[in-house]
Design a protein around this motif. Structure first.
Motif, PDB file in Angstrom:
ATOM      1  N   THR A  10      -9.461   1.439  -4.912  1.00 27.67           N
ATOM      2  CA  THR A  10      -8.844   0.274  -5.561  1.00 27.67           C
ATOM      3  C   THR A  10      -8.415   0.614  -6.989  1.00 27.67           C
ATOM      4  O   THR A  10      -7.318   0.258  -7.436  1.00 27.67           O
ATOM      5  CB  THR A  10      -9.826  -0.902  -5.579  1.00 27.67           C
ATOM      6  OG1 THR A  10     -10.222  -1.209  -4.237  1.00 27.67           O
ATOM      7  CG2 THR A  10      -9.182  -2.137  -6.199  1.00 27.67           C
ATOM      8  N   GLN A  13      -5.357   2.834  -6.893  1.00 27.82           N
ATOM      9  CA  GLN A  13      -4.185   2.030  -6.558  1.00 27.82           C
ATOM     10  C   GLN A  13      -3.681   1.268  -7.783  1.00 27.82           C
ATOM     11  O   GLN A  13      -2.479   1.255  -8.080  1.00 27.82           O
ATOM     12  CB  GLN A  13      -4.532   1.040  -5.448  1.00 27.82           C
ATOM     13  CG  GLN A  13      -3.463   0.012  -5.150  1.00 27.82           C
ATOM     14  CD  GLN A  13      -2.249   0.613  -4.488  1.00 27.82           C
ATOM     15  OE1 GLN A  13      -2.307   1.091  -3.376  1.00 27.82           O
ATOM     16  NE2 GLN A  13      -1.127   0.611  -5.187  1.00 27.82           N
ATOM     17  N   VAL A  72      -3.636  11.929  -2.093  1.00 32.25           N
ATOM     18  CA  VAL A  72      -3.586  10.789  -3.009  1.00 32.25           C
ATOM     19  C   VAL A  72      -3.753  11.246  -4.464  1.00 32.25           C
ATOM     20  O   VAL A  72      -3.007  10.815  -5.355  1.00 32.25           O
ATOM     21  CB  VAL A  72      -4.676   9.764  -2.653  1.00 32.25           C
ATOM     22  CG1 VAL A  72      -4.720   8.632  -3.686  1.00 32.25           C
ATOM     23  CG2 VAL A  72      -4.409   9.186  -1.272  1.00 32.25           C
ATOM     24  N   TYR A 106       4.176   8.158  -6.049  1.00 30.27           N
ATOM     25  CA  TYR A 106       3.620   6.911  -5.516  1.00 30.27           C
ATOM     26  C   TYR A 106       3.686   6.855  -3.996  1.00 30.27           C
ATOM     27  O   TYR A 106       2.942   6.097  -3.368  1.00 30.27           O
ATOM     28  CB  TYR A 106       4.360   5.718  -6.125  1.00 30.27           C
ATOM     29  CG  TYR A 106       3.652   4.406  -5.902  1.00 30.27           C
ATOM     30  CD1 TYR A 106       2.410   4.173  -6.477  1.00 30.27           C
ATOM     31  CD2 TYR A 106       4.214   3.408  -5.121  1.00 30.27           C
ATOM     32  CE1 TYR A 106       1.748   2.981  -6.282  1.00 30.27           C
ATOM     33  CE2 TYR A 106       3.556   2.206  -4.913  1.00 30.27           C
ATOM     34  CZ  TYR A 106       2.329   1.998  -5.499  1.00 30.27           C
ATOM     35  OH  TYR A 106       1.663   0.815  -5.294  1.00 30.27           O
ATOM     36  N   VAL A 109       0.209   7.383  -2.541  1.00 30.22           N
ATOM     37  CA  VAL A 109      -0.931   6.564  -2.947  1.00 30.22           C
ATOM     38  C   VAL A 109      -1.147   5.385  -2.014  1.00 30.22           C
ATOM     39  O   VAL A 109      -2.283   5.106  -1.590  1.00 30.22           O
ATOM     40  CB  VAL A 109      -0.757   6.076  -4.406  1.00 30.22           C
ATOM     41  CG1 VAL A 109      -1.918   5.178  -4.819  1.00 30.22           C
ATOM     42  CG2 VAL A 109      -0.655   7.278  -5.347  1.00 30.22           C
ATOM     43  N   GLN A 110      -0.080   4.677  -1.659  1.00 33.34           N
ATOM     44  CA  GLN A 110      -0.222   3.499  -0.802  1.00 33.34           C
ATOM     45  C   GLN A 110      -0.770   3.842   0.580  1.00 33.34           C
ATOM     46  O   GLN A 110      -1.824   3.348   0.974  1.00 33.34           O
ATOM     47  CB  GLN A 110       1.115   2.775  -0.682  1.00 33.34           C
ATOM     48  CG  GLN A 110       1.377   1.781  -1.801  1.00 33.34           C
ATOM     49  CD  GLN A 110       0.693   0.438  -1.532  1.00 33.34           C
ATOM     50  OE1 GLN A 110      -0.476   0.381  -1.184  1.00 33.34           O
ATOM     51  NE2 GLN A 110       1.425  -0.636  -1.714  1.00 33.34           N
ATOM     52  N   GLY A 113      -4.367   5.712   0.312  1.00 39.06           N
ATOM     53  CA  GLY A 113      -5.487   4.842  -0.015  1.00 39.06           C
ATOM     54  C   GLY A 113      -5.850   3.934   1.137  1.00 39.06           C
ATOM     55  O   GLY A 113      -7.034   3.687   1.407  1.00 39.06           O
ATOM     56  N   SER A 114      -4.827   3.445   1.860  1.00 41.79           N
ATOM     57  CA  SER A 114      -5.095   2.580   3.008  1.00 41.79           C
ATOM     58  C   SER A 114      -5.841   3.339   4.102  1.00 41.79           C
ATOM     59  O   SER A 114      -6.807   2.839   4.683  1.00 41.79           O
ATOM     60  CB  SER A 114      -3.779   2.029   3.568  1.00 41.79           C
ATOM     61  OG  SER A 114      -3.131   1.199   2.623  1.00 41.79           O
ATOM     62  N   ARG A 133      -8.865  -3.430  -1.522  1.00 41.93           N
ATOM     63  CA  ARG A 133      -8.146  -2.237  -1.958  1.00 41.93           C
ATOM     64  C   ARG A 133      -6.697  -2.566  -2.331  1.00 41.93           C
ATOM     65  O   ARG A 133      -6.181  -2.123  -3.360  1.00 41.93           O
ATOM     66  CB  ARG A 133      -8.191  -1.194  -0.844  1.00 41.93           C
ATOM     67  CG  ARG A 133      -7.647   0.156  -1.284  1.00 41.93           C
ATOM     68  CD  ARG A 133      -6.239   0.340  -0.794  1.00 41.93           C
ATOM     69  NE  ARG A 133      -5.606   1.462  -1.464  1.00 41.93           N
ATOM     70  CZ  ARG A 133      -4.340   1.795  -1.315  1.00 41.93           C
ATOM     71  NH1 ARG A 133      -3.573   1.074  -0.527  1.00 41.93           N
ATOM     72  NH2 ARG A 133      -3.824   2.810  -1.960  1.00 41.93           N
ATOM     73  N   GLN A 134      -6.031  -3.361  -1.493  1.00 43.54           N
ATOM     74  CA  GLN A 134      -4.651  -3.732  -1.782  1.00 43.54           C
ATOM     75  C   GLN A 134      -4.524  -4.654  -2.981  1.00 43.54           C
ATOM     76  O   GLN A 134      -3.453  -4.782  -3.558  1.00 43.54           O
ATOM     77  CB  GLN A 134      -4.007  -4.362  -0.548  1.00 43.54           C
ATOM     78  CG  GLN A 134      -3.814  -3.413   0.625  1.00 43.54           C
ATOM     79  CD  GLN A 134      -2.873  -2.270   0.304  1.00 43.54           C
ATOM     80  OE1 GLN A 134      -2.020  -2.387  -0.577  1.00 43.54           O
ATOM     81  NE2 GLN A 134      -3.038  -1.155   0.982  1.00 43.54           N
ATOM     82  N   LEU A 137      -3.005  -3.329  -6.423  1.00 39.96           N
ATOM     83  CA  LEU A 137      -1.622  -3.344  -6.888  1.00 39.96           C
ATOM     84  C   LEU A 137      -1.331  -4.546  -7.784  1.00 39.96           C
ATOM     85  O   LEU A 137      -0.888  -4.363  -8.926  1.00 39.96           O
ATOM     86  CB  LEU A 137      -0.670  -3.308  -5.690  1.00 39.96           C
ATOM     87  CG  LEU A 137       0.803  -3.045  -6.018  1.00 39.96           C
ATOM     88  CD1 LEU A 137       1.480  -2.270  -4.894  1.00 39.96           C
ATOM     89  CD2 LEU A 137       1.551  -4.357  -6.240  1.00 39.96           C
TER      90      LEU A 137
END
Length: 393
Positions: A10, A13, A72, A106, A109-110, A113-114, A133-134, A137
């Motif tokens: 998190t 992100q 990441v 970037y 990263v999305q 991380g997911s 986690r989301q 952003l």
């Protein structure tokens, strides 16, 4: 350990998204300092998202073959280095180039991380974990909106790049130092290349993509237009308008966690939670087209509502995409879904900015977004009717 992993994912992100998501709050200052219009400002926001059109697919493939730790961490590190180097940019054109490189970093990263969070949490808690986690952003966006305008006002726009670069490097270091894959995790071999786009034939994934494209368009429009709308239509100062954007982004943080947690525990499917967010966003966009959009108090309420649903939808949506992915293709499925969203992320800001510049108002821009949501709801209704038993978790 899994909660530590969730915390660092998190943080990374939020750190990676910090500068890019803070561009909207810098809109008034960047227009003044660089002498640009709203369409050019929208192009800056699109520049960050241009490379991920392909980069997300590449990152997804890398994540199915390599450890998320390095994918990441390397991407977040590239963001930091690019932004710090960007302090030497001579002006608008140089800043565009810097943001293209930021977008390349970037891209990892999305989806990375997911996937890292999904591997540590089972289905009963995955939505909540993904939501937290989301939330990184909009959390990064809220902190950036609260700090970057003040930094830029005192030290200039280059100082905001230096700040964003330092934050991104901190996120990269944290992920590389802390993240580890779950013990005993069996990594399924990646499938043949020919089967990649077959994922688009999955009904659950198609419905998720339909919702994702329309809702990401609204989310992108919020970042670009909120401060400008509140300043020019509702008559608020740039500082107060930026504060309301922070509040909307804070509502988005709460929405990503609350909606995702609800999708874990409710009897309805994750798809139903995302569809409900579409309906809530549609109502808010219509209200902005009425005289309420010019009232400081009413507009504030509408934008906070839009923040909760127009940003909060992403938590349950990512969990939905993750669970629709076949074994061994989770990384690519997430990357593919996010790459489809990128088409809207890249195209929407310049379009909305151009509409604002040409018409001299915001009604057309909000109207276009409302029309996109209406089309998605209509298409989703037809898809749901024609595919029996489609309410899949």
């Amino acid at each position: 350990m899994r909660w530590i992993i969730l915390a660092v994912a998190t943080f990374t992100q939020a750190a990676a998204a910090f500068f890019a998501q803070g561009l909207g709050a810098l809109g008034v200052q960047l227009q003044h300092d660089l002498g640009i219009g709203v369409a050019q400002l929208g192009l800056l926001m699109s520049a960050v998202q241009f490379v991920p059109l392909v980069g997300l697919l590449v990152a997804g493939e890398m994540l199915d073959r390599l450890d998320e730790r390095w994918v990441v961490g390397g991407g977040a590190g590239l963001i930091g280095v690019a932004l710090i180097a960007g302090t030497l940019a001579p002006g608008y054109a140089g800043l565009l180039v810097v943001l293209l490189v930021v977008g390349a970093g970037y891209s990892t990263v999305q989806p990375g991380g997911s996937k890292s969070v999904a591997s540590w949490f089972d289905a009963s808690r995955r939505g909540t974990a993904m939501g937290i986690r989301q939330a990184g952003l909009p959390l990064g966006a809220a902190i950036a909106s609260a700090t970057l305008p003040a930094i830029g006002a005192v030290h200039g726009w280059r100082a905001t790049l230096l700040t964003g670069g330092a934050v991104a490097l901190a996120g990269a270091a944290a992920f590389v130092l802390v993240y580890r894959r779950p013990p005993g995790l069996v990594v399924a071999p990646a499938r043949a290349a020919g089967g990649r786009l077959v994922l688009l034939g999955d009904p659950a994934l198609r419905r998720a993509l339909l919702c994702g494209v329309s809702l990401i368009s609204v989310q992108t429009g919020l970042g670009l237009l909120t401060v400008l709308h509140l300043h020019e239509v509702a008559g608020l100062s740039p500082g107060r308008a930026a504060a309301i954007l922070v509040a909307a982004q804070g509502a988005g943080v709460a929405g990503r966690i609350a909606l995702a947690a609800f999708s874990d525990r409710a009897r309805v499917s994750r798809q139903s939670v995302v569809t409900g967010s579409l309906l809530a966003v549609a109502v808010a966009l219509v209200l902005l087209l009425t005289p309420l959009g010019g009232s400081p108090v009413a507009a504030t309420v509408v934008f906070v509502w839009l923040g909760f649903f127009g940003i909060g939808w992403y938590g349950p949506w990512v969990a939905l995409v993750t669970e629709a992915a076949p074994a061994g293709r989770t990384g690519f499925a997430i990357g593919l879904a996010m790459a489809v969203n990128q088409v809207a992320i890249v195209g929407v800001p310049p379009l909305l900015g151009l509409l604002r510049d040409v018409t001299g108002g915001f009604a057309t821009s909000w109207g276009v977004l409302a029309f996109c949501v209406a089309l998605a709801l209509a298409g989703l209704s037809r898809t749901t009717v024609t595919i029996p038993g489609s309410a899949s978790r």
